[in-house]
Design an enzyme around this catalytic site. Structure first.
Site, PDB file in Angstrom:
ATOM      1  N   THR A  60       7.290  22.295  19.039  1.00 57.68           N
ATOM      2  CA  THR A  60       7.451  23.812  18.420  1.00 57.68           C
ATOM      3  C   THR A  60       6.187  24.539  19.216  1.00 57.68           C
ATOM      4  O   THR A  60       5.556  23.782  20.076  1.00 57.68           O
ATOM      5  CB  THR A  60       7.577  23.780  17.007  1.00 57.68           C
ATOM      6  OG1 THR A  60       8.013  25.135  16.480  1.00 57.68           O
ATOM      7  CG2 THR A  60       6.225  23.263  16.441  1.00 57.68           C
ATOM      8  N   LYS A  64       6.728  24.469  23.770  1.00 61.45           N
ATOM      9  CA  LYS A  64       7.935  24.028  24.292  1.00 61.45           C
ATOM     10  C   LYS A  64       8.204  24.215  25.838  1.00 61.45           C
ATOM     11  O   LYS A  64       8.879  23.371  26.456  1.00 61.45           O
ATOM     12  CB  LYS A  64       9.114  25.125  23.833  1.00 61.45           C
ATOM     13  CG  LYS A  64       9.334  24.720  22.233  1.00 61.45           C
ATOM     14  CD  LYS A  64      10.363  25.557  21.783  1.00 61.45           C
ATOM     15  CE  LYS A  64      10.408  25.551  20.330  1.00 61.45           C
ATOM     16  NZ  LYS A  64      11.699  26.186  19.562  1.00 61.45           N
ATOM     17  N   ALA A 127      14.557  39.088  24.266  1.00 57.89           N
ATOM     18  CA  ALA A 127      14.771  38.465  25.453  1.00 57.89           C
ATOM     19  C   ALA A 127      13.655  37.325  25.862  1.00 57.89           C
ATOM     20  O   ALA A 127      13.465  37.232  26.750  1.00 57.89           O
ATOM     21  CB  ALA A 127      14.718  39.167  26.480  1.00 57.89           C
ATOM     22  N   ASN A 150      16.636  44.398  24.446  1.00 58.72           N
ATOM     23  CA  ASN A 150      15.258  43.983  24.166  1.00 58.72           C
ATOM     24  C   ASN A 150      14.376  45.359  24.575  1.00 58.72           C
ATOM     25  O   ASN A 150      14.844  46.308  25.197  1.00 58.72           O
ATOM     26  CB  ASN A 150      14.871  43.093  25.259  1.00 58.72           C
ATOM     27  CG  ASN A 150      13.382  42.560  25.011  1.00 58.72           C
ATOM     28  OD1 ASN A 150      13.550  42.209  23.833  1.00 58.72           O
ATOM     29  ND2 ASN A 150      12.769  42.189  25.997  1.00 58.72           N
TER      30      ASN A 150
HETATM   31  P1  ATR Z   1      10.136  33.708  21.269  1.00 60.07           P
HETATM   32  O1  ATR Z   1       9.961  32.297  22.182  1.00 60.07           O
HETATM   33  O2  ATR Z   1       9.827  33.567  19.711  1.00 60.07           O
HETATM   34  O3  ATR Z   1      11.504  34.329  21.809  1.00 60.07           O
HETATM   35  P2  ATR Z   1       8.492  35.540  23.046  1.00 60.07           P
HETATM   36  O4  ATR Z   1       8.915  34.871  24.105  1.00 60.07           O
HETATM   37  O5  ATR Z   1       7.141  35.937  22.793  1.00 60.07           O
HETATM   38  O6  ATR Z   1       8.656  34.680  21.698  1.00 60.07           O
HETATM   39  O7  ATR Z   1       9.639  36.517  22.733  1.00 60.07           O
HETATM   40  C1  ATR Z   1       9.633  37.526  21.547  1.00 60.07           C
HETATM   41  C2  ATR Z   1      10.391  38.611  21.477  1.00 60.07           C
HETATM   42  O8  ATR Z   1      10.305  39.648  20.344  1.00 60.07           O
HETATM   43  C3  ATR Z   1      10.699  39.557  22.802  1.00 60.07           C
HETATM   44  O9  ATR Z   1      12.063  39.855  23.086  1.00 60.07           O
HETATM   45  C4  ATR Z   1      10.097  40.645  22.129  1.00 60.07           C
HETATM   46  O10 ATR Z   1      10.259  42.008  22.865  1.00 60.07           O
HETATM   47  P3  ATR Z   1       9.427  42.354  24.463  1.00 60.07           P
HETATM   48  O11 ATR Z   1      10.062  41.530  25.305  1.00 60.07           O
HETATM   49  O12 ATR Z   1       9.605  43.768  24.619  1.00 60.07           O
HETATM   50  O13 ATR Z   1       8.008  42.116  24.138  1.00 60.07           O
HETATM   51  C5  ATR Z   1      10.286  40.805  20.847  1.00 60.07           C
HETATM   52  N1  ATR Z   1       9.636  41.539  19.999  1.00 60.07           N
HETATM   53  C6  ATR Z   1       8.388  41.165  19.518  1.00 60.07           C
HETATM   54  N2  ATR Z   1       7.981  42.195  18.383  1.00 60.07           N
HETATM   55  C7  ATR Z   1       8.821  42.989  18.376  1.00 60.07           C
HETATM   56  C8  ATR Z   1       8.975  44.250  17.550  1.00 60.07           C
HETATM   57  N3  ATR Z   1       7.978  44.754  16.776  1.00 60.07           N
HETATM   58  N4  ATR Z   1      10.027  45.032  17.924  1.00 60.07           N
HETATM   59  C9  ATR Z   1      11.087  44.621  18.703  1.00 60.07           C
HETATM   60  N5  ATR Z   1      11.068  43.323  19.558  1.00 60.07           N
HETATM   61  C10 ATR Z   1       9.876  42.853  19.148  1.00 60.07           C
END
Ligand code: ATR
Length: 274
Positions: A60, A64, A127, A150
Site C-alpha cells: 500500500t 505501489k 488522475a 482533474n
Molecule cells: P493516488 O495514488 O491516491 O491517486 P495521487 O497520485 O497523489 O494519489 O493523486 C491524487 C489525486 O487527487 C490527483 O488527481 C490530485 O489532483 P492534481 O493532479 O491536480 O494534484 C487530486 N487531488 C488532491 N487533492 C485535491 C483537491 N483538494 N481537490 C481536487 N483534487 C485533488
C-alpha cells in the site's frame, strides 16, 4: 505456517490483517498475515528480506510504484496500472506483481451494488495512481464514455491518451462538465483534506446517478455527503473496494475465493465503533 504481510508506511491502522484473518477462518486456510512497516527509503531490501520465507504480500501507500519496479514479472493488468498491490512468490522462486485494485472496484460496483457499466456514461475524478489502476477494468465493461476530470487537466489528458486504445476515454477540467452522467467515481485524495472536487451538482440526475468514493471513513466523506444532498440513486464508499481487492489477492495466493459479505459487515461494524 504460510506467511503473508502488507507493506506500507504508515501501516499501523491497516485493515488488511483483519480482512485476511476473516477470509482464512471462513475458508479453513492455514496462514499468518501481519503488517510490515517498510522504511521509506528501503522498501526493496525489506521486501527481499520478507520473501526469503514469505509467500505473498500486499503493498500500500507509498510503495505501489516501487513494487512495480522490484518484481521479476508483471501480470498484464499490473503492467497497465503501472503499480503493484499484490506480490506472489512463484514456484520457481521469482516474484510476480499483480494489481487487484481495479478488479476490486469493478466487483464492488457490479456484484455488490448491482451497478451495470456497459453503455453507461462514467466520470472519474482525479488522475493519480488510483485512477490509473482502475481504467482498464472499467473500460473492459464497455461504457458509452469515460471522462477523466482533474484539477491539473494535463494529467487527465496524459492518461486519456495512454488508455485511448482500450475505449472511449476523454479528459476534462472539473468546471467544464455540466451534463448528467450515470456514474461518478471520486478517486481524488481531496477527502483526506475534508475537501470536495469543485464539480457541478447538475452532473447528478436525481434518482439515477450512482456516486462512488474510493475513500471511506467513520462518517460519510464530503463527496458522499454531497452526493446524498443532491439525491444520487446510490451513494457508496470505498470499504467494499478494500474488501474486494483483498479477496482477489487471497484468491491469487490460495486459489479459493472468500465470501466478502460477512467480512464487509464486520468491517462496517468496527468502523462505526471507531
Ligand atoms: P493516488 O495514488 O491516491 O491517486 P495521487 O497520485 O497523489 O494519489 O493523486 C491524487 C489525486 O487527487 C490527483 O488527481 C490530485 O489532483 P492534481 O493532479 O491536480 O494534484 C487530486 N487531488 C488532491 N487533492 C485535491 C483537491 N483538494 N481537490 C481536487 N483534487 C485533488
Amino acid at each position: 505456517m504460510d506467511q503473508y504481510v502488507v507493506f506500507g508506511n504508515p501501516i499501523g491502522h491497516s485493515k488488511s490483517p483483519l480482512i485476511h484473518r476473516l477470509f482464512a477462518d471462513q475458508t479453513g486456510q492455514q496462514l499468518e498475515y501481519s503488517t510490515l512497516l517498510a522504511p521509506l527509503d528501503d522498501f526493496s531490501m525489506c521486501a527481499q528480506g520478507f520473501f526469503k520465507q514469505g509467500l505473498g504480500a500486499n503493498v500500500t501507500v507509498p510503495f505501489k510504484e516501487e513494487a512495480y519496479r522490484l518484481v521479476d514479472s508483471l501480470t498484464p493488468r499490473a503492467q497497465r496500472a503501472g503499480a503493484v498491490n499484490t506480490l506472489s512468490k512463484l514456484a520457481d522462486g521469482t516474484l510476480q506483481g499483480d494489481n487487484t485494485d481495479g478488479a476490486g472496484l469493478v466487483r464492488d460496483l457490479t456484484v455488490n451494488a448491482g451497478v451495470q457499466l456497459a453503455g453507461k456514461r462514467i466520470l472519474l475524478l482525479g488522475a493519480g495512481g488510483a485512477v490509473r489502476g482502475v481504467l482498464e477494468p472499467l473500460l473492459a465493461h464497455n461504457p458509452a464514455s469515460l471522462v477523466i476530470a482533474n484539477r491539473t487537466v494535463e494529467k487527465a489528458e496524459q492518461l486519456a491518451r495512454e488508455f485511448a486504445d482500450l475505449g472511449p476515454v476523454a479528459a476534462s477540467g472539473f468546471s467544464w462538465l455540466q451534463e448528467p452522467v450515470d456514474l461518478i467515481i471520486n478517486a481524488t485524495s481531496a477527502s483526506l483534506a475534508g475537501e470536495l472536487p469543485p464539480i457541478s451538482a447538475s452532473l447528478i440526475e436525481p434518482g439515477k446517478t450512482v456516486c462512488y468514493d474510493m475513500m471511506y471513513g467513520k462518517e460519510p466523506t464530503p463527496f458522499c455527503r454531497w452526493a446524498s444532498e443532491h439525491k444520487a440513486a446510490k451513494v457508496l464508499d470505498g470499504l467494499g473496494m478494500l474488501a474486494e481487492q483483498a479477496a482477489e489477492a487471497f484468491f491469487i495466493w490460495r486459489g479459493v475465493r472468500p465470501d466478502t459479505a460477512p467480512v464487509l459487515d464486520e468491517l462496517r461494524r468496527q468502523l462505526a465503533r471507531g
